[in-house]
Design an enzyme around this catalytic site. Structure first.
Site, short mmCIF file in Angstrom:
data_model
loop_
_atom_site.label_atom_id
_atom_site.label_comp_id
_atom_site.label_asym_id
_atom_site.label_seq_id
_atom_site.Cartn_x
_atom_site.Cartn_y
_atom_site.Cartn_z
N HIS A 96 0.85 -1.19 0.00
CA HIS A 96 0.00 0.00 0.00
C HIS A 96 0.89 1.24 0.00
CE1 HIS A 96 0.68 -1.32 4.15
NE2 HIS A 96 0.60 -0.05 4.51
N LEU A 97 0.40 2.24 -0.66
CA LEU A 97 1.12 3.50 -0.82
C LEU A 97 0.48 4.54 0.09
CD1 LEU A 97 3.08 5.36 -2.50
CD2 LEU A 97 1.18 5.65 -4.08
#
Length: 159
Positions: A120-121
């Site tokens: 996840h960013l």
């Protein structure tokens, strides 16, 4: 001695210990976007609020696929993560009058990943001088906005 109670942290700690519990997979498969804090759904990725944010407006962009490394993610997922991050950049700067942004991915526990199994960013707004005495001295973060308000703002902005 003063105590600062944060009972919601116990939920976070329980979720972290359960290897079967992936908040990203639960949110990706579900339809209760408000309950799961999903503010945007694209073809390959989605944007979700961080339930335990560093700042108001702290988003995470994740692929629907459960992968632990960028190298294992599909090309369209990685490309879409960047497109959504660019969009989130504009939204957060406009909504929160951010002076800057932190954008990053932590791959693996040693790199600081809280959920290492699903990439996840992080995208979060920052302001000049936002590392105030509460964070520096008290090891405490002050969030000026309720999560429900952040959700409503960002859900509307991503439409």
């Amino acid at each position: 001695m003063r105590h600062l109670w944060a009972p919601w942290r116990s939920v976070y700690m329980k979720e972290k210990r359960d290897p079967q519990c992936c908040i990203f997979c639960i949110a990706a498969a579900g339809t209760a976007d408000e309950e799961n804090l999903v503010v945007y759904r694209g073809p390959a990725t989605f944007a979700i609020l961080n339930k335990y944010p560093y700042t108001s407006g702290h988003l995470m962009i994740a692929p629907y696929e459960h992968v632990s490394r960028l190298s294992r993610a599909r090309e369209d997922s990685v490309a879409e993560m960047m497109r959504v991050a660019r969009w989130a950049e504009s939204i957060l700067e406009d909504l929160y009058c951010a002076d800057g942004l932190n954008i990053g991915i932590n791959l693996g526990e040693a790199a600081g990943a809280g959920i290492k199994e699903h990439i996840h960013l992080h995208v979060l707004p920052r302001w000049t001088g936002d590392a105030n005495f509460m964070t520096s001295v008290g090891a405490t973060r002050v969030l000026p906005e309720a999560l429900e308000e952040t959700y409503a703002k960002l859900k509307h902005a991503f439409r």
